[in-house]
Design a protein around this motif. Structure first.
Motif, PDB file in Angstrom:
ATOM      1  N   PHE A  96      44.338  47.138  42.441  1.00 31.38           N
ATOM      2  CA  PHE A  96      43.423  48.127  41.869  1.00 31.38           C
ATOM      3  C   PHE A  96      44.167  49.423  41.547  1.00 31.38           C
ATOM      4  CE2 PHE A  96      40.203  51.428  42.116  1.00 31.38           C
ATOM      5  CZ  PHE A  96      39.143  50.853  41.438  1.00 31.38           C
ATOM      6  N   ALA A  97      45.147  49.739  42.385  1.00 32.57           N
ATOM      7  CA  ALA A  97      45.818  51.034  42.267  1.00 32.57           C
ATOM      8  C   ALA A  97      46.565  51.179  40.955  1.00 32.57           C
ATOM      9  CB  ALA A  97      46.769  51.216  43.444  1.00 32.57           C
ATOM     10  N   LEU A  98      47.017  50.072  40.371  1.00 37.08           N
ATOM     11  CA  LEU A  98      47.875  50.171  39.186  1.00 37.08           C
ATOM     12  C   LEU A  98      47.235  51.034  38.097  1.00 37.08           C
ATOM     13  CD1 LEU A  98      50.454  49.363  37.766  1.00 37.08           C
ATOM     14  CD2 LEU A  98      49.341  47.283  37.012  1.00 37.08           C
ATOM     15  N   PRO A  99      46.028  50.678  37.586  1.00 37.47           N
ATOM     16  CA  PRO A  99      45.425  51.579  36.594  1.00 37.47           C
ATOM     17  C   PRO A  99      44.755  52.801  37.219  1.00 37.47           C
ATOM     18  CG  PRO A  99      44.366  49.399  36.616  1.00 37.47           C
ATOM     19  CD  PRO A  99      45.258  49.451  37.774  1.00 37.47           C
ATOM     20  N   SER A 100      44.169  52.610  38.386  1.00 36.65           N
ATOM     21  CA  SER A 100      43.373  53.693  38.968  1.00 36.65           C
ATOM     22  C   SER A 100      44.242  54.875  39.375  1.00 36.65           C
ATOM     23  CB  SER A 100      42.592  53.161  40.169  1.00 36.65           C
ATOM     24  OG  SER A 100      41.876  54.195  40.773  1.00 36.65           O
ATOM     25  N   ALA A 101      45.347  54.578  40.060  1.00 35.36           N
ATOM     26  CA  ALA A 101      46.231  55.656  40.484  1.00 35.36           C
ATOM     27  C   ALA A 101      46.882  56.298  39.263  1.00 35.36           C
ATOM     28  CB  ALA A 101      47.294  55.122  41.438  1.00 35.36           C
ATOM     29  N   ALA A 102      47.183  55.482  38.257  1.00 33.34           N
ATOM     30  CA  ALA A 102      47.783  56.028  37.034  1.00 33.34           C
ATOM     31  C   ALA A 102      46.856  57.070  36.430  1.00 33.34           C
ATOM     32  CB  ALA A 102      48.044  54.909  36.033  1.00 33.34           C
ATOM     33  N   PHE A 349      33.363  51.305  46.850  1.00 34.06           N
ATOM     34  CA  PHE A 349      34.220  52.408  46.430  1.00 34.06           C
ATOM     35  C   PHE A 349      35.052  52.020  45.210  1.00 34.06           C
ATOM     36  CE2 PHE A 349      33.688  54.573  50.647  1.00 34.06           C
ATOM     37  CZ  PHE A 349      33.240  55.765  50.121  1.00 34.06           C
ATOM     38  N   LEU A 350      35.392  50.731  45.112  1.00 34.50           N
ATOM     39  CA  LEU A 350      36.131  50.299  43.930  1.00 34.50           C
ATOM     40  C   LEU A 350      35.251  50.393  42.698  1.00 34.50           C
ATOM     41  CD1 LEU A 350      38.362  47.323  45.050  1.00 34.50           C
ATOM     42  CD2 LEU A 350      38.799  49.751  45.011  1.00 34.50           C
ATOM     43  N   ALA A 351      33.996  50.026  42.826  1.00 35.57           N
ATOM     44  CA  ALA A 351      33.082  50.163  41.687  1.00 35.57           C
ATOM     45  C   ALA A 351      32.998  51.623  41.279  1.00 35.57           C
ATOM     46  CB  ALA A 351      31.702  49.615  42.050  1.00 35.57           C
ATOM     47  N   VAL A 352      32.920  52.507  42.284  1.00 31.41           N
ATOM     48  CA  VAL A 352      32.922  53.938  41.981  1.00 31.41           C
ATOM     49  C   VAL A 352      34.210  54.314  41.268  1.00 31.41           C
ATOM     50  CG1 VAL A 352      32.874  56.244  42.956  1.00 31.41           C
ATOM     51  CG2 VAL A 352      31.440  54.471  43.929  1.00 31.41           C
ATOM     52  N   GLY A 353      35.321  53.741  41.741  1.00 31.01           N
ATOM     53  CA  GLY A 353      36.616  54.016  41.117  1.00 31.01           C
ATOM     54  C   GLY A 353      36.615  53.628  39.651  1.00 31.01           C
ATOM     55  N   CYS A 354      36.030  52.483  39.333  1.00 34.63           N
ATOM     56  CA  CYS A 354      35.957  52.034  37.936  1.00 34.63           C
ATOM     57  C   CYS A 354      35.189  53.048  37.097  1.00 34.63           C
ATOM     58  CB  CYS A 354      35.278  50.668  37.843  1.00 34.63           C
ATOM     59  SG  CYS A 354      36.261  49.335  38.506  1.00 34.63           S
ATOM     60  N   GLU A 450      34.371  48.743  29.856  1.00 29.85           N
ATOM     61  CA  GLU A 450      34.621  48.437  31.261  1.00 29.85           C
ATOM     62  C   GLU A 450      36.013  48.909  31.658  1.00 29.85           C
ATOM     63  OE1 GLU A 450      32.877  47.318  33.652  1.00 29.85           O
ATOM     64  OE2 GLU A 450      31.055  46.569  32.709  1.00 29.85           O
ATOM     65  N   ALA A 451      36.252  48.893  32.966  1.00 30.27           N
ATOM     66  CA  ALA A 451      37.562  49.262  33.475  1.00 30.27           C
ATOM     67  C   ALA A 451      38.558  48.138  33.161  1.00 30.27           C
ATOM     68  CB  ALA A 451      37.473  49.496  34.973  1.00 30.27           C
ATOM     69  N   GLN A 456      38.948  45.303  37.757  1.00 28.21           N
ATOM     70  CA  GLN A 456      37.824  44.368  37.830  1.00 28.21           C
ATOM     71  C   GLN A 456      38.108  43.251  38.825  1.00 28.21           C
ATOM     72  OE1 GLN A 456      35.036  44.351  35.974  1.00 28.21           O
ATOM     73  NE2 GLN A 456      35.460  45.985  34.531  1.00 28.21           N
ATOM     74  N   VAL A 457      39.339  42.734  38.726  1.00 28.38           N
ATOM     75  CA  VAL A 457      39.676  41.583  39.572  1.00 28.38           C
ATOM     76  C   VAL A 457      39.552  41.943  41.028  1.00 28.38           C
ATOM     77  CG1 VAL A 457      41.562  40.116  40.334  1.00 28.38           C
ATOM     78  CG2 VAL A 457      41.127  40.409  37.895  1.00 28.38           C
ATOM     79  N   SER A 458      40.180  43.072  41.425  1.00 27.29           N
ATOM     80  CA  SER A 458      40.145  43.349  42.860  1.00 27.29           C
ATOM     81  C   SER A 458      38.735  43.724  43.307  1.00 27.29           C
ATOM     82  CB  SER A 458      41.146  44.432  43.235  1.00 27.29           C
ATOM     83  OG  SER A 458      40.914  45.581  42.487  1.00 27.29           O
ATOM     84  N   MET A 459      37.993  44.375  42.402  1.00 28.45           N
ATOM     85  CA  MET A 459      36.613  44.707  42.768  1.00 28.45           C
ATOM     86  C   MET A 459      35.792  43.435  42.987  1.00 28.45           C
ATOM     87  SD  MET A 459      33.967  46.933  40.529  1.00 28.45           S
ATOM     88  CE  MET A 459      33.879  45.799  39.172  1.00 28.45           C
ATOM     89  N   TRP A 460      35.968  42.481  42.082  1.00 28.49           N
ATOM     90  CA  TRP A 460      35.154  41.263  42.199  1.00 28.49           C
ATOM     91  C   TRP A 460      35.623  40.358  43.312  1.00 28.49           C
ATOM     92  CZ3 TRP A 460      30.449  40.331  40.884  1.00 28.49           C
ATOM     93  CH2 TRP A 460      29.875  41.102  39.869  1.00 28.49           C
TER      94      TRP A 460
END
Lengths: 492, 115, 561, 84
Positions: A96-102, A349-354, A450-451, A456-460
């Motif tokens: 998840f961090a790859l796009p989110s942290a970027a 929290f991942l959904a929130v992150g998206c 969508e994100a 998406q993958v890690s969230m799902w």
């Protein structure tokens, strides 16, 4: 050969990789490296659980120094379970961090983020695996220090002050723990947990024992964000980068609760804590008050992250409640909830992150029409939210079931009723988000977007886990049950 | 009795001073100083518990005299390192907070974010 | 096939429908019940699907003749409903419709109370969307009231299950009987879903508010699942006879004066369930066979009647008897199907109702209950009046309301035709259904006596209607609302509270005002303390955090000391 | 039912035909050998001539006249009753 060294490898791998990250510096390279390390840890942790389930307790003497002189890593069902949980979350979140942290962290700090992430991971694994009381403190500080840094990476300047406040409280808690451990050492002359548990009973009558336990339990309660010592948590979760929030919510408090379990049941023993000190008479009302106060606070929050943070405090109340029952069913409920809540809170929290990635805000007011704009993300949010409420077919129901069963087993039906009623509060705060996302129109229509897929993958994966483990409770409940029996010293 | 436990009383007093500072001072650096004192008091507690009255330093030599317990001292070495790390991280945060808010009083900072 | 849990195909497939575009969705929605049915045929009897659920084995699947019959019936209903809904572009209705059907299937195959509870709640949650799909404030509120009752039923079931587990150490769902307190909890839980008198109002309230297709789905599953649960758990309990007898009687009074045609059908539904409940209460081979076979038939003919009324609503936009009439010219096909459905529900020989309802009535006679028998015969003639005559007559004949519209869409006609054919086939060739019943059947419906007497009953009941119409004594169709139990919680309770507050003298007044003020104060206080500005909701300064930690430590120390 | 004289005539014939059916059904009672539903002696009325016909006629008639019509006086409200 390498098999025998699994316990230490599990700690050393992320610990050594952290400085390597700093050396690598290049963003993608660092991510790939962190990813491989997390995956390897996940593999090792699952292997360890399998081994423990097959062969029983694994003891590993660090550097060949036999316990109690050397430091011992001791893996039984309880911590193998926790280790696996932390490893699963860490592996899922690094994707998840790859796009989110970027998106949320300044580019020049990326390698530092991954370094701190791995350090925090190593620290948490260390707390879970070690069989040495002082070692717990050291790993606790490793994970805490790195999490202060992780929180301070948040974009909002309030992240800094949140991190500072957490640092003050965290250090206070850790120092309380050191005092507790020091007093225990003073009484017995040993730091090995197994040794302590043998020698402490002779000291039960002394006042020092009581003081030592008081310091320890308050220190751990601070780290576990137990009401009313939770105040550092909402802001820390709210202003940290999304992935950090998810990671801390799913692992840090859970590991602290594990440490609490370990000290209470293995080191001191249920007899001292609950029969002599009557700790349960304090724990149960406190957890109930915590559940209600935090749930009510969650209802009135205007920021989704803060809302979920308060809900975390309430959920910790459920775990403490399970512990307070001091029965196999109650502890099973607490342990299962520990696992389940990690899954669902991480998913939420991942959904929130998206959403934060696309909208740039976790303020509830900015979530209008999100049901149309990010239908897949919101679907995950709703499913995980249902789990939080405890709807059947989700994991939340499984843990609530055991908690209520434990209460009824003792004949404490008012507590069962209170725990059931508190679910209604969860309905309210989850509904608030759903209502805004699905029933309020956004001011100006925006296209569906969508994100990126890794998020998406890690969230799902995590959302799927909340559903899967709701149906297939075999693994979680059985392991939790064995763990509970181990903690209470009941032979199956 | 009270005199015999003098070293522990000293630790307790130091602890309380540290905690009081952390509570009473809104200044972020003073809070850290208070926290540091509190930690140091705990270090002293450990060190003094390892001391054996009349014992020598735990260095290998021929005469079979009593020597102080080295383990607490070693542990505190670790704890001191951790304490330094905490303090420096805290101070680094304070520098960033100063850059962001131009003040170090906690109540003022919270007030500024309040909108 | 045969290895898959029967509910899974509909549940997973229903979810899948949400993801499909319109064209494939239509195809898949019709194919799903077919696949489910084929899977059901392959399942060996007695098969158990056990999931270890924590410490104990959850029996998710138990197959015997009783559950199979309901399984077949539900798949049939899902198939017909899916065809009926084919014209819809709305994915919500068909998706939730099939998941709802799947929950029903899951419930009747549940081997223990927990599995039952899970599907029980799923039935509630999925079906409410079919009410909400109608849109608008009215449907929303009605759906909320509906959901509240259904969830209450589920909670009772859960509490009953937990008590059962604590008492007996087992959760298996077999004959329960009445004895311990928790048995009554379970009976209540089933009773709510089964629309027992005074608990029935959710049905009257919500079903007529749904969409045309939604009501067709709703009519098939929830109440029939409850009938199944009663047949499984409380067969032969005498109290059910009385409850069922009341259920057969009171709705027909209401149905005669109700204006909303689908509400008329909802009342007649309670009446039909009454027959089933009586059958279950009688117990024995004949009673149970009668009850479940009538449930099977009711799914088809009540569905058919709801479909024909839905078609009218779909085409004319109204479903009120006072606004309809003379539609046989515009919708002849729908009219014909409706008459077949009406004949079935009236138990006219050669139609399906005849072969099942008469079993229950004969069961009552066999047990020697004279009054019960007379009551059932009375209800039987009464149901003919509202469902058998009133529905087709006021919709398609009567005075011409001058509405000219197109015939129902092809898919609706196909669905109605399938149901109509089934009604006639089952009615003419009873072994088709009798072979599926849980107990061997030695009952013969087609004896000369029985046919002649039933025809006499039917014809003279119609004659009564004709006489009433010609003499102008039949209650005219008026736009109105009729009060029912829901009046208690929609009007009486709020009014009583208001009334007491207004007239109850200064003390009571003060008490209530004080109470109200107290509650308001409490809520205000909670909000004040917990919102982002409040004590619990805002961020605390670190000094207070540290202070609390120390106070807490002190509390611990004092407490332990 | 006064749409047109032609239609009135049709309705009249329909009703007459129906009444004829009813009468012939009633007369069948004389021919058909009746098997009673009840074991003997419990409800002898059941075997009487025209019992089902009378019961079938009276019960819905009574239902409407002494049931629904008074009930309607009691419980009927305007359509907007709950909306207000």
């Amino acid at each position: 050969m390498i098999d025998a060294h699994l316990p230490i490898l599990l700690i050393v791998a992320p610990l050594v990789s952290a400085p390597l990250c700093v050396l690598l510096r290049q963003k993608t390279l660092v991510w790939a490296f962190a990813f491989v390390v997390c995956l390897a840890s996940l593999g090792m942790a699952s292997l360890l659980l399998v081994r423990v389930l097959q062969d029983g307790v694994i003891s590993y003497a660090l550097g060949g120094w036999i316990a109690p002189w050397g430091i011992e890593y001791r893996v039984d069902v309880v911590n193998a379970f926790v280790l696996l949980l932390v490893a699963i979350i860490a592996a899922a979140l690094v994707v998840f961090a790859l796009p989110s942290a970027a998106d949320e962290i300044a580019a020049e700090q990326h390698y530092l983020f991954y370094a701190a992430y791995l350090l925090c991971f190593a620290g948490l694994m260390g707390i879970a695996i070690t069989g040495d009381a002082f070692n717990v403190f050291v790993f606790l500080e490793i994970s805490s220090l790195s999490s202060y840094a992780l929180i301070a990476l948040g974009r909002d300047r309030r992240a800094l002050i949140a991190s500072y406040q957490y640092l003050i409280m965290g250090t206070l808690g850790a120092t309380f723990i050191v005092i507790g451990i020091g007093l225990m050492y003073m009484m017995t002359g040993t730091l090995n947990m197994a040794d302590l548990s043998e020698r402490l009973p002779a000291m039960f009558e002394t006042r020092t024992a009581m003081v030592a336990f008081a310091f320890l339990s308050v220190g751990l309660a601070i780290k576990a964000a137990m009401f009313p010592l939770h105040a550092w948590l909402p802001n820390a979760y709210c202003y940290a980068p999304s992935v950090v929030t998810a990671f801390l919510a799913a692992t840090a408090t859970k590991v602290s609760i594990y440490a609490f379990l370990r000290f209470t049941f293995t080191v001191w023993g249920a007899e001292f804590v609950f029969e002599r000190l009557n700790f349960d008479a304090l724990l149960i009302p406190l957890s109930l008050v915590g559940i209600y106060a935090a749930s009510l606070s969650a209802i009135y929050q205007t920021d989704v992250k803060r809302l979920l943070a308060y809900s975390s405090v309430a959920q910790i109340g459920y775990m403490m409640l399970g512990i307070g029952f001091v029965s196999v069913t109650g502890l099973t409920g607490g342990m299962v909830h520990l696992f389940n809540h990690a899954m669902m809170k991480a998913a939420l929290f991942l959904a929130v992150g998206c959403v934060v990635l696309r909208v740039g805000s976790s303020k509830l007011a900015d979530w209008k029409g999100m049901g149309r704009r990010m239908p897949i993300t919101m679907a995950a949010f709703v499913l995980a939210g249902l789990s939080l409420i405890g709807v059947p077919l989700t994991v939340g129901f499984v843990s609530k079931w055991y908690l209520i069963l434990a209460a009824l087993e003792k004949g404490w039906w008012p507590i069962a009723l209170l725990a059931l009623l508190s679910s209604l509060l969860a309905v309210v705060y989850v509904w608030r988000v759903v209502e805004v996302a699905y029933f309020q129109r956004m001011d100006e229509p925006a296209p569906v977007k969508e994100a990126p897929w890794p998020m998406q993958v890690s969230m799902w994966v995590l959302t799927g886990a909340t559903l899967y483990f709701g149906l297939q409770t075999d693994l979680t409940v059985r392991v939790a049950q064995r763990a509970a029996m181990g903690l209470l010293g009941v032979t199956p | 009795m009270t005199v015999g436990l003098f070293n522990y009383w000293a630790c307790v007093v130091l602890m309380l001073i540290g905690l009081y500072t952390a509570i009473a001072r809104p200044n972020l650096i003073k809070k850290l100083i208070g926290l540091g004192m509190f930690q140091v008091a705990v270090f002293l507690l450990y060190i003094s518990m390892g001391k054996v009255s009349g014992g020598t330093p735990p260095i290998l030599h021929t005469s079979g005299e009593a020597y102080s317990n080295p383990l607490p001292h070693v542990l505190i070495l670790t704890a001191i390192v951790v304490g330094i790390a905490t303090l420096s991280l805290g101070l680094a945060l304070v520098v960033r907070i100063w850059e962001a808010y131009q003040t170090l009083e906690e109540d003022e900072i919270v007030e500024r974010d309040h909108d | 096939m045969g290895e898959v849990h029967p509910a899974l195909i509909l549940l997973a497939g229903g979810l899948l429908l949400f993801a499909l575009p319109t064209g494939p969705r239509r195809v898949v929605s019709v194919l799903l019940p077919v696949f489910g049915f084929l899977n059901l045929l392959a399942i060996p009897e007695g098969a158990m699907w056990q999931i270890t659920w924590g410490g104990y084995e959850m029996v998710a699947l138990r197959v015997d003749k009783l559950s199979l019959l309901f399984g077949y019936s539900f798949h049939l209903a899902a198939f017909i409903g899916a065809i009926y809904a084919l014209h819809l572009k709305d994915r919500l209705q068909i998706g939730t419709g099939l998941i709802y059907a799947g929950s029903g299937v899951g419930a009747v195959f549940a081997g223990d109370l927990i599995a039952l509870f899970v599907f029980w709640e799923l039935l509630a949650i999925t079906s409410v969307f079919l009410v909400w799909a109608r849109g608008g404030e009215r449907a929303l509120r009605s759906g909320m009231r509906y959901l509240a009752m259904q969830i209450a039923s589920g909670l009772l079931l859960l509490i009953g299950a937990v008590c059962c587990y604590l008492k007996t150490g087992s959760l298996s769902f077999d004959h329960i009987g009445l004895g311990a307190t928790y048995h009554y909890l379970l009976l209540f839980a089933f009773g709510i879903k089964c629309a027992f008198p005074l608990l029935h109002n959710w049905l009257i309230d919500a079903y007529p508010e749904s969409t045309p297709a939604g009501t067709v789905f709703l009519s098939a599953f929830t109440t029939k699942t409850a009938v199944y649960a009663l047949a499984r758990g409380f067969a032969g309990e005498e109290v059910l006879i009385y409850i069922g007898a009341v259920m057969t009687i009171f709705p027909i009074f209401y149905a005669a004066i109700e204006n909303d045609m689908r509400r008329v059908l909802s009342y007649s539904m309670i009446n039909q369930i009454g027959f089933m409940t009586v059958g279950i209460g009688l117990g024995g081979a004949l009673g149970i066979n009668g009850a479940v076979s009538h449930a099977f038939n009711d799914v088809i003919f009540k569905g058919l009647l709801f479909m024909s009324m839905g078609a009218i609503l779909f085409r004319t936009g109204s479903i009120k008897a006072s606004e309809l009439g003379g539609l046989y010219k515009s919708m002849p096909w729908t009219c014909a199907c409706c008459i077949v459905g009406a004949s079935s529900i009236s138990a006219i020989p050669l139609f399906s109702g005849f072969i099942s309802k008469s079993m229950v009535i004969q069961g009552a006679a066999d047990s020697g209950a004279v009054v019960l028998w007379l009551v059932l015969l009375f209800a039987s003639a009464g149901v003919l009046h509202h469902a058998g005559i009133k529905i087709p007559f006021f919709a398609f004949f009567s005075h011409d309301a001058k509405i000219r519209c197109r015939e129902a869409p092809l898919n609706m006609r196909v669905a109605m035709t399938i149901s109509a054919v089934l009604c006639v086939v089952i009615g003419s060739y009873p072994p088709l259904l009798y072979d599926l019943l849980p107990h061997p059947v030695d009952y013969v419906p087609y004896t000369t006596t029985h046919v002649v007497l039933q025809l006499q009953l039917v014809f003279f009941a119609v004659l009564a209607f004709v006489v009433l119409m010609l003499t102008g004594n039949y209650p005219p169709e008026l736009p109105c609302v009729n009060l029912d139990v829901d009046w208690v919680y929609r009007r009486a309770l709020p009014a009583a509270v208001r009334g007491v507050v207004r007239t109850g003298g200064p003390i009571v007044d003060g008490f209530f005002a004080g109470g109200k003020a107290l509650v308001q104060k409490l809520i205000a206080a909670i909000r004040e303390q917990h919102n982002t500005e409040g004590l619990f909701g805002r961020a605390w300064l670190s000094q207070s955090n540290v202070l609390i930690a120390i106070i807490f430590l002190a509390i611990y120390l004092i407490y332990f000391f | 039912m006064n749409d047109s004289p032609k239609k009135n005539e049709a309705v009249r014939r329909l009703v007459l035909g129906f009444v004829a059916c009813c009468v012939s059904l009633l007369l069948l009672d004389l021919i058909v050998h009746r098997h009673l539903s009840f074991a003997e002696g419990l409800l002898p009325v059941e075997g009487w001539f025209g019992f089902y016909a009378v019961y079938g006629f009276v019960s819905p008639y009574a239902l409407i006249v002494i049931g629904s019509i008074p009930l309607r006086k009691l419980i009927m409200r305007s359509e907007e009753y709950y909306d207000g």
